[in-house]
Design an enzyme around this catalytic site. Structure first.
Site, short mmCIF file in Angstrom:
data_model
loop_
_atom_site.label_atom_id
_atom_site.label_comp_id
_atom_site.label_asym_id
_atom_site.label_seq_id
_atom_site.Cartn_x
_atom_site.Cartn_y
_atom_site.Cartn_z
N LYS A 122 0.82 -1.21 0.00
CA LYS A 122 0.00 0.00 0.00
C LYS A 122 0.85 1.26 0.00
O LYS A 122 0.53 2.24 -0.67
CB LYS A 122 -0.91 0.01 1.24
N LYS A 164 -2.88 3.27 9.71
CA LYS A 164 -3.24 2.07 8.94
C LYS A 164 -2.06 1.12 8.84
O LYS A 164 -0.91 1.54 8.79
CB LYS A 164 -3.65 2.46 7.51
N GLU A 206 -2.43 8.67 7.57
CA GLU A 206 -3.13 9.37 6.50
C GLU A 206 -4.08 10.36 7.11
O GLU A 206 -4.52 10.20 8.24
CB GLU A 206 -4.00 8.39 5.74
N LYS A 243 -18.24 -4.87 1.75
CA LYS A 243 -19.27 -4.27 0.90
C LYS A 243 -20.53 -5.13 0.91
O LYS A 243 -20.46 -6.35 0.95
CB LYS A 243 -18.75 -4.14 -0.53
N GLU A 294 -6.28 2.63 -3.35
CA GLU A 294 -5.46 1.47 -3.68
C GLU A 294 -5.94 0.82 -4.97
O GLU A 294 -7.01 1.15 -5.47
CB GLU A 294 -5.50 0.43 -2.55
N ASN A 296 -6.99 -2.76 -6.57
CA ASN A 296 -7.36 -4.15 -6.28
C ASN A 296 -7.00 -4.98 -7.49
O ASN A 296 -7.57 -4.83 -8.56
CB ASN A 296 -8.85 -4.26 -5.99
N ARG A 298 -7.38 -7.79 -8.90
CA ARG A 298 -8.16 -9.02 -9.13
C ARG A 298 -9.49 -8.65 -9.76
O ARG A 298 -9.83 -7.46 -9.84
CB ARG A 298 -8.44 -9.70 -7.79
N VAL A 301 -15.73 -8.89 -6.60
CA VAL A 301 -17.05 -9.48 -6.37
C VAL A 301 -18.11 -8.75 -7.20
O VAL A 301 -18.95 -9.35 -7.85
CB VAL A 301 -17.42 -9.41 -4.88
N ARG A 344 -25.24 -8.36 -2.20
CA ARG A 344 -24.55 -9.60 -1.87
C ARG A 344 -25.36 -10.37 -0.83
O ARG A 344 -25.73 -9.80 0.19
CB ARG A 344 -23.18 -9.31 -1.27
#
Lengths: 506, 184
Positions: A122, A164, A206, A243, A294, A296, A298, A301, A344
């Site tokens: 990160k 963080k 941050e 989420k 950031e 992600n 991949r 979902v 979801r």
């Protein structure tokens, strides 16, 4: 200049549940044979039934099965798989796994191990983005362990600040600090948690944005330098950084802001040498200022909502990029239409603090109709194990505008029947029906403010209905000769449940 | 005269049922009279018509409004689904002939411990015949990385151990049967 493309002669899906089903379907459509891997807890799971071949890779615990790199590589070798799709979670952002695939001659359907390492760190990726001129949340550009540095930095940025963990996410190790008095203790606490959760106690600091919106951009990058974004997803409805509801487009973006954020997303991808599908996450504060959060690395979902509005099958595009093909469209060709929302469905009991629910799905009926998509990993009679992420399925709707999409989602949720385990369906109905959701006031504190803690309420009419149904059923069973009771954990049996009604119609 | 009464009585059929939903007991009576069906709930009487659709699905018209209801279940434990919601109804007041169904505590001597959630039994800390004190930890159940200590609600004797370490349990499943002891 002729660039080589290669075929994917067989794909091993290194995942389970609904995403494994999704990837297997895409491969089937593309004429690519599939291999599923499964743990002993998933020996009747939907994904392993759907694949052309299935290999058991270990006992139920993830570290012995879905995270077991050796077992997965061995399964690929045994079945002659040429490529591996990691899905989301598990090994999807694991750079050493991607590197191992490369070493074994397996095509990893995702970015390179190098790009994964870069965006996975990160703090390093904040530095990269800052250098590329992408706005980042004001804060430390390097991680640290010495509390003294934090004081100076916090003073410069201005309170409130956020501590963080550098090595991982999911909210672990995050501490909000409101004043300099609390700082030292907060840093120490955060470092303790980070060390325990990720094996690396490094933390950074941050600026803290109170209740921002979480807006992310889908990107696709081929191996020939072409990058496009497929617009945004609004993911502000979250519970403990998980989420729950996502939608596109975001009500908070006008065309100008959308274009600027899209450009920043593309720039972020180019700056990190990232290829295949990915998502660039931003935080949007109440003044409409956005900051890079950031990448992600991949397929996420919530990718279906982008698919429905942009008209692009992202998994097919992933396969194409992995084959070395060029993206078949340019930025100007991506013109989203309509509005899409995803809910979801988790195997959790919203009435008891979202306690995980596992066991047998006694009965499932999926929603349908125009504009309703159900990405589902379960079936009637299947077992939901305790050891994994509780996501069962996603209900996704598309409609011409947000209002129509909202109504379509409420209708689809009311048609969804999952009996035998607790799910978040009734909670989701209350989220979508809430006037603040209708108004588009979705910030990351939405659930705390309006819906938590959640209690089941049964109105009189519903109570009358369920008591009547239960009584009719009990009455029917009492009149029938005794049946052999179905054991709760009975293995595969063609007669899944008993009971039924035969009360004569009028 | 009595013949007329007999024939009237013969066409009324009533059956009482009791269900527990959550912590609350509800009563309902099914009434069939001269070919019509009714339910009585809370003193109110509603006309019903039920059209079975399949093993799991019923079209129920209650008080003039029709709704599709879904059901599944094992033994006395029914899952009833309507409008996307699910309710768990436990039939009360019948003997549990089904070994798979969870015990409803209907006797004060029964202080048995049930698992609060589906998971894996980590450890059973007692043996059959042991006497445990109030709040003594009797078993530990783990799920989704959360550990739960199950404690005796009162001084009791361990009657039977119904699960074993390493075994999987469902929510409500009895792990240790305890019988309350009088304090001596």
């Amino acid at each position: 200049m002729k660039t080589r493309t290669r075929k994917l002669k067989k794909v091993l899906v290194a995942n389970r549940g609904e995403i494994a089903v999704r990837v297997i379907r895409a491969c089937r459509e593309a004429g690519i044979p599939t291999v599923a891997v499964y743990s002993e807890a998933d020996d009747r799971a939907l994904h392993m039934q759907m694949a052309d071949q299935a290999v058991c890779i270990g006992p139920p615990p993830p570290v012995e099965s879905y995270l077991n790199v050796d077992a997965i590589v061995e399964a690929a070798r045994r079945t002659g798989a040429a490529a591996v799709h990691p899905g989301y979670g598990f090994l999807s952002e694991n750079a050493p796994f991607a590197a191992r695939c490369e070493r074994e001659g397996l095509i990893f359907i995702g970015p390179t191990a190098e790009a994964l390492s870069l965006v996975g760190d990160k703090v390093a990726s904040r530095r990269t983005m800052s250098k590329a001129g992408i706005p980042i949340i004001p804060g430390m550009k390097s991680k640290g362990k010495a509390p003294g540095r934090f004081t100076a930095e916090a003073k410069k940025i201005g309170y409130p600040v956020l501590i963080k963990a550098s090595a991982g996410g999911g909210g672990k190790g995050m501490v909000v600090v409101n004043s300099s008095r609390e700082l030292r203790q907060a840093v120490e606490a955060s470092m303790r948690v980070a060390g325990g959760a990720f094996g690396d106690a490094s933390v950074y600091l941050e600026k803290y944005l109170p209740a921002p919106r979480h807006v992310e951009f889908q990107i696709l990058a081929d191996t020939r330098g072409h990058v496009v974004h497929l617009y945004e997803r609004e993911c502000s409805i979250q519970r403990r950084h998980q989420k729950i509801v996502e939608e596109t487009p975001s009500v908070a973006l006008d065309d100008t802001l959308r274009a600027r954020m899209g450009e920043a997303a593309v720039a972020a991808v180019k700056a990190s040498g990232y290829t295949n599908a990915g998502t660039v996450e931003f935080l949007l504060d109440r003044e409409g200022v956005f900051y890079f959060l950031e990448v992600n690395a991949r397929l996420q979902v919530e990718h279906p909502i982008t698919e429905l509005t942009a008209g692009v099958d992202l998994v097919h595009q992933q396969l194409r990029v992995a084959m070395g093909k060029r993206l078949p469209f340019e930025q100007k060709d991506i013109v989203p239409r309509g509005h899409a929302i995803e809910c979801r469905i988790y195997a959790e009991d919203p009435a008891s603090g979202f306690m995980p629910s596992s066991g047998r799905v006694a009965y499932l009926k999926e929603p349908g109709g125009p504009g309703v998509r159900h990405d589902c990993g379960i079936y009637s009679g299947c077992q939901v194990p305790v050891q994994y992420d509780p996501i069962l399925s996603k209900v996704i709707v598309w409609a011409e505008d947000r209002q129509a999409a909202r109504h379509r989602m409420l209708s689809a949720l009311s048609e969804t029947v999952i009996l035998g385990i607790q799910t978040t369906v009734p909670f989701l109905q209350d989220v979508i029906a809430h006037p603040e959701f209708a108004a588009g006031n979705t910030h990351t504190d939405f659930l705390e403010k309006y819906l938590l803690p959640w209690k089941e309420t049964i109105d009189k009419r519903t109570l009358d209905v369920i008591l009547t149904a239960a009584a009719l059923d009990a009455d029917q069973r009492a009149r029938e000769p005794q049946r052999a009771p179905a054991g709760r954990r009975s293995s595969f049996s063609p007669w899944q449940t008993g009971g039924g009604w035969r009360i004569g119609a009028h | 005269m009595s013949e007329e009464i007999d024939s009237i009585m013969a066409t009324i059929r009533k059956k009482d049922y009791r269900f527990v939903i959550g912590e609350t007991m509800h009563e309902i009576t099914l009434i069939e009279q001269s070919g019509q069906s009714y339910v009585r709930i809370d003193g109110r009487e509603l006309e019903i018509r039920a059209l079975p659709v399949s093993q799991h699905c019923l079209s129920l018209t209650l008080d003039g409004r029709t709704v599709t209801v879904y059901q599944a279940g094992e033994g006395d434990r029914r899952y009833i689904g309507v409008s996307g919601r699910q309710f768990v109804l436990q039939e009360a007041g019948r003997s549990s002939a089904d070994p798979g169904s969870p015990r409803v505590q209907d006797s004060r001597a029964d202080a048995s411990l049930c698992s609060p959630m589906p998971g894996q039994v980590v450890k059973i800390l007692v043996s059959e015949g042991d006497v445990v004190d109030k709040n003594q930890t009797v078993a530990i159940v783990e799920a989704m990385k959360m550990e739960n200590e199950l404690r005796a609600s009162c001084r009791a004797r361990v009657k039977k151990i119904s699960a074993q370490a390493g075994g999987l349990v469902d929510a409500g499943e009895v792990i240790v049967e305890l019988e309350a002891e009088e304090k001596r």
